[in-house]
Design a protein around this motif. Structure first.
Motif, mmCIF file in Angstrom:
data_model
loop_
_atom_site.group_PDB
_atom_site.id
_atom_site.type_symbol
_atom_site.label_atom_id
_atom_site.label_comp_id
_atom_site.label_asym_id
_atom_site.label_seq_id
_atom_site.Cartn_x
_atom_site.Cartn_y
_atom_site.Cartn_z
ATOM 1 N N VAL A 1 0.841 -1.200 0.000
ATOM 2 C CA VAL A 1 0.000 0.000 0.000
ATOM 3 C C VAL A 1 0.876 1.250 0.000
ATOM 4 C CG1 VAL A 1 -1.685 1.325 1.347
ATOM 5 C CG2 VAL A 1 -1.890 -1.169 1.165
ATOM 6 N N ALA A 2 0.619 2.166 -0.945
ATOM 7 C CA ALA A 2 1.343 3.439 -0.976
ATOM 8 C C ALA A 2 0.756 4.422 0.014
ATOM 9 C CB ALA A 2 1.303 4.030 -2.383
ATOM 10 N N GLY A 3 -0.578 4.476 0.090
ATOM 11 C CA GLY A 3 -1.206 5.433 0.983
ATOM 12 C C GLY A 3 -2.709 5.385 0.888
ATOM 13 N N TYR A 4 -3.334 6.425 1.437
ATOM 14 C CA TYR A 4 -4.783 6.463 1.587
ATOM 15 C C TYR A 4 -5.333 7.829 1.176
ATOM 16 C CZ TYR A 4 -3.443 2.552 4.584
ATOM 17 O OH TYR A 4 -2.895 1.396 5.061
ATOM 18 N N ALA A 5 -6.621 7.853 0.845
ATOM 19 C CA ALA A 5 -7.285 9.097 0.466
ATOM 20 C C ALA A 5 -8.768 8.995 0.778
ATOM 21 C CB ALA A 5 -7.076 9.392 -1.029
ATOM 22 N N VAL A 6 -9.415 10.156 0.823
ATOM 23 C CA VAL A 6 -10.866 10.215 0.948
ATOM 24 C C VAL A 6 -11.488 9.963 -0.424
ATOM 25 C CG1 VAL A 6 -12.847 11.652 1.590
ATOM 26 C CG2 VAL A 6 -10.646 11.954 2.766
#
Length: 280
Positions: free
Chosen positions: A147-152
């Motif tokens: 996983v690179a990252g998260y967002a809304v």
């Protein structure tokens, strides 16, 4: 890091938000935030930069989706037990998977189009995962490393198209502007526990959804591992992971969006969005 893409539609440039909240230009470092830009080595190079040395971006440019050229836009349905209850559907025994067209992606504050013939336009605040490394048959124990990252994400839905038009949820999930993402991608290292994030959504200033990622049925490692058994996940793939209760379809009586309505939403640590509903 908070990674962003900014500029006019189709002309977005890569950038980051520094610790003071200033937007900085990354155009000299990479052409776009897409594909291999989300790989661990690429993110490590960006993290090593002195953000204060990057060009500051003046004014308040449009913010686009933080992910460009997404190979896949995957969604998980009914992933909160209380949302399944309000939809009068059983808690799933394994993740429900459907696709949103990648062409539905848009910026977090772009207008959302009400499609021609739409009668049941709905909202869904969701946590989105952005994949950083090619993933095939990965274990749950190892899944977060991909996983690179998260967002809304607002998983905008047209319920009549989704439910009443002869099958496959994708029909009601893929219209242009049905995938507001951002305002930024927050890299995985910035989030202490992705399963303890508060989430909310308002329509015209009235709170409709209040929830937490703590009540997800299938957590992030399970989702990534599960999907990697069904398809190869690629850098830049987006997975939106389900919504807590409070969607319009679940209200009594049901409440749907009309032209002129304003939707605001956010997730702790991941920022906020605001969309106005317009006619397609």
């Amino acid at each position: 890091m908070k990674l962003v893409r900014y500029g006019a539609i189709g002309q977005e440039k890569p950038g980051l938000i520094d610790k003071s909240g200033q937007l900085r230009d990354l155009s000299a470092q990479l052409p776009d935030l897409a594909g291999e830009a989300f790989a661990p080595a690429s993110l490590a190079k960006l993290a090593a930069l002195d953000a204060a040395s990057l060009p500051a971006v003046a004014g308040q440019p449009r913010i686009g989706s933080p992910v460009g050229g997404a190979p896949k836009f995957i969604a998980i349905g009914l992933n909160y037990a209380d949302h399944a209850a309000e939809a009068n559907m059983p808690i799933p025994s394994e993740p429900i998977v459907f696709m949103k067209a990648s062409s539905s992606l848009c910026g977090p504050n772009d207008d959302v189009e009400k499609p021609r013939g739409s009668t049941k336009l709905d909202w869904e605040v969701e946590l989105a995962i952005v994949i950083g490394s090619r993933a095939k048959y990965v274990s749950e124990a190892d899944a977060l490393n991909y996983v690179a990252g998260y967002a809304v994400c607002n998983d905008v839905s047209e319920r009549a198209f989704q439910i009443e038009r002869m099958g496959q949820w994708t029909k009601g999930k893929s219209h242009d502007t049905f995938g507001p993402l951002g305002p930024w991608l927050v890299t995985r290292d910035e989030i202490a526990d992705v399963h303890k994030l508060g989430m909310w959504l308002d329509v015209n200033g009235t709170r409709c959804q209040t929830g937490s990622t703590a009540t997800m049925i299938f957590n992030v490692p399970k989702i990534v591992s599960y999907l990697s058994e069904l398809m190869t996940l690629l850098p830049g793939d987006i997975i939106t992971t389900g919504t807590p209760p409070g969607v319009g379809m679940g209200k009594k009586p049901p409440q749907f969006l009309s032209v002129g309505d304003v939707v605001t939403l956010g997730i702790d640590g991941l920022g906020e969005q605001k969309q106005t509903i317009v006619a397609a």
